[in-house]
Design an enzyme around this catalytic site. Structure first.
Site, mmCIF file in Angstrom:
data_model
loop_
_atom_site.group_PDB
_atom_site.id
_atom_site.type_symbol
_atom_site.label_atom_id
_atom_site.label_comp_id
_atom_site.label_asym_id
_atom_site.label_seq_id
_atom_site.Cartn_x
_atom_site.Cartn_y
_atom_site.Cartn_z
ATOM 1 N N GLU A 103 0.824 -1.211 0.000
ATOM 2 C CA GLU A 103 0.000 0.000 0.000
ATOM 3 C C GLU A 103 0.864 1.269 0.000
ATOM 4 O O GLU A 103 1.528 1.567 0.997
ATOM 5 C CB GLU A 103 -0.900 0.008 1.248
ATOM 6 C CG GLU A 103 -1.769 1.249 1.307
ATOM 7 C CD GLU A 103 -2.771 1.238 2.459
ATOM 8 O OE1 GLU A 103 -2.628 0.387 3.361
ATOM 9 O OE2 GLU A 103 -3.676 2.083 2.447
ATOM 10 N N GLU A 148 -11.988 2.069 4.688
ATOM 11 C CA GLU A 148 -11.049 2.261 5.798
ATOM 12 C C GLU A 148 -11.137 3.725 6.225
ATOM 13 O O GLU A 148 -10.456 4.595 5.691
ATOM 14 C CB GLU A 148 -9.629 1.911 5.341
ATOM 15 C CG GLU A 148 -8.657 1.910 6.495
ATOM 16 C CD GLU A 148 -7.233 1.947 6.011
ATOM 17 O OE1 GLU A 148 -6.401 1.258 6.591
ATOM 18 O OE2 GLU A 148 -6.943 2.693 5.060
HETATM 19 C C1 LER Z 1 -3.488 1.918 6.181
HETATM 20 O O1 LER Z 1 -4.263 1.158 5.326
HETATM 21 C C2 LER Z 1 -3.523 3.324 5.839
HETATM 22 O O2 LER Z 1 -4.159 3.731 4.912
HETATM 23 C C3 LER Z 1 -2.729 4.228 6.649
HETATM 24 O O3 LER Z 1 -3.102 5.540 6.429
HETATM 25 C C4 LER Z 1 -2.824 3.897 8.093
HETATM 26 O O4 LER Z 1 -1.735 4.396 8.667
HETATM 27 MN MN MN Z 2 -5.317 2.372 3.642
#
Ligand code: LER
Ligand code: MN
Length: 279
Positions: free
Chosen positions: A151, A245
């Site tokens: 990510e 999220e």
């Molecule tokens: C985690 O998926 C994320 O997007 C971050 O910003 C969390 O620290």
């Molecule tokens: Mn994220």
């Protein structure tokens, strides 16, 4: 396309970007709101008894979309690019247990901030360590049909791999079939030139997407253009998970409902259109 929501256990740190805490209560709640899956934000694999989780998921008819690992980093600062090889071994061991668990639940394990920051070190040195560790994890995960998903995270949270093109560069260096990208549109809104077109351009590297609005609230509560983003994903033929999220604001229940109410119709229309295009 399927819609998921990130959840954690009750002891997760306040900084965790999850709507719900406590698996037992939140899995049925997610099902009730219409989500298709839950993303489990875990610190260690032993937080969960697999038989208990299986029963809970079966009762709610939900899947695990992926296991995310922000808590591994947030709790104790463990990171995959630690200078001390012994510390790296510890994190690799934690990841291997999470990969074992993902073999039965979702087949996806994320690598977010747990890769560690560059933080004054040489970028080439950090990248070399990361590539080596990622290759080791891919080799361990491959026979279990598990894929790692990297990510990109915005500059205010890390200084290592901020944008989608930076993530793609790392994919190319790691060069394993079971590592892909997990872009998060909240981070992309800060780091990337565009959101939808950039996702579409790199679609071959992408197999999971985090959704939050520009302010980390539920999609629809900020100024990101979700219909436009979904249109670009549609053109590119994306058919994976999108996972909510967001901050648990104004309250966990309301945030989860706002996101579901806004996104489920978009996902439904998306899948109808995808089916038409395929036929
Ligand atoms: C985690 O998926 C994320 O997007 C971050 O910003 C969390 O620290
Ligand atoms: Mn994220």
């Amino acid at each position: 396309m399927k819609l998921s929501i990130a959840i954690a256990d009750t002891h997760a740190l306040p900084s965790a970007f999850v709507v719900y805490r406590g698996f037992e209560e939140s899995i049925p709640k997610a099902a009730q709101l219409g989500y298709h899956g839950v993303e489990l934000a875990l610190k260690r694999a032993d937080e969960i008894n697999p038989d208990w989780l299986r029963a809970l998921l079966n009762e709610s008819n939900l899947e695990v979309s992926c296991i995310s690992t922000g808590q591994v980093y947030a709790d104790g600062g463990l990171m995959l690019t630690h200078d001390d090889p012994q510390k790296r071994r510890e994190v690799v061991a934690i990841f291997k247990e999470l990969i074992d668990m993902a073999a039965s639940f979702g087949q996806l394990v994320n690598i977010g901030r747990v890769r560690g920051p560059i933080d004054g070190r040489s970028k080439a040195y950090v990248e070399d360590i990361f590539v080596e560790v990622a290759q080791e994890l891919c080799a361990y995960a491959e026979p279990q049909q598990v894929t790692l998903i990297l990510e990109p995270v915005n500059r205010y949270e890390t200084d290592f791999i901020n944008s989608v093109p930076e993530g793609v560069q790392l994919m190319e260096r790691i060069n394993r079939p079971n590592i892909k990208l997990m872009p998060d549109v909240f981070h992309m809104n800060i780091e990337d030139k565009t959101v939808g077109p950039e996702l579409s351009r790199h679609i071959d590297f992408i197999n999971y997407i985090h959704l939050a609005d520009s302010n980390r609230l539920a999609p629809g509560q900020g100024h990101l253009d979700f219909p436009g983003i979904f249109g670009d994903l549609q053109t590119a033929g994306y058919d994976g998970w999108v996972s909510v999220e967001i901050l648990p604001l104004p309250s966990p229940d309301l945030a989860a409902k706002q996101a579901a109410d806004y996104l489920l119709p978009l996902v439904k229309a998306y899948n109808e259109q995808l089916a038409l295009t395929a036929s």
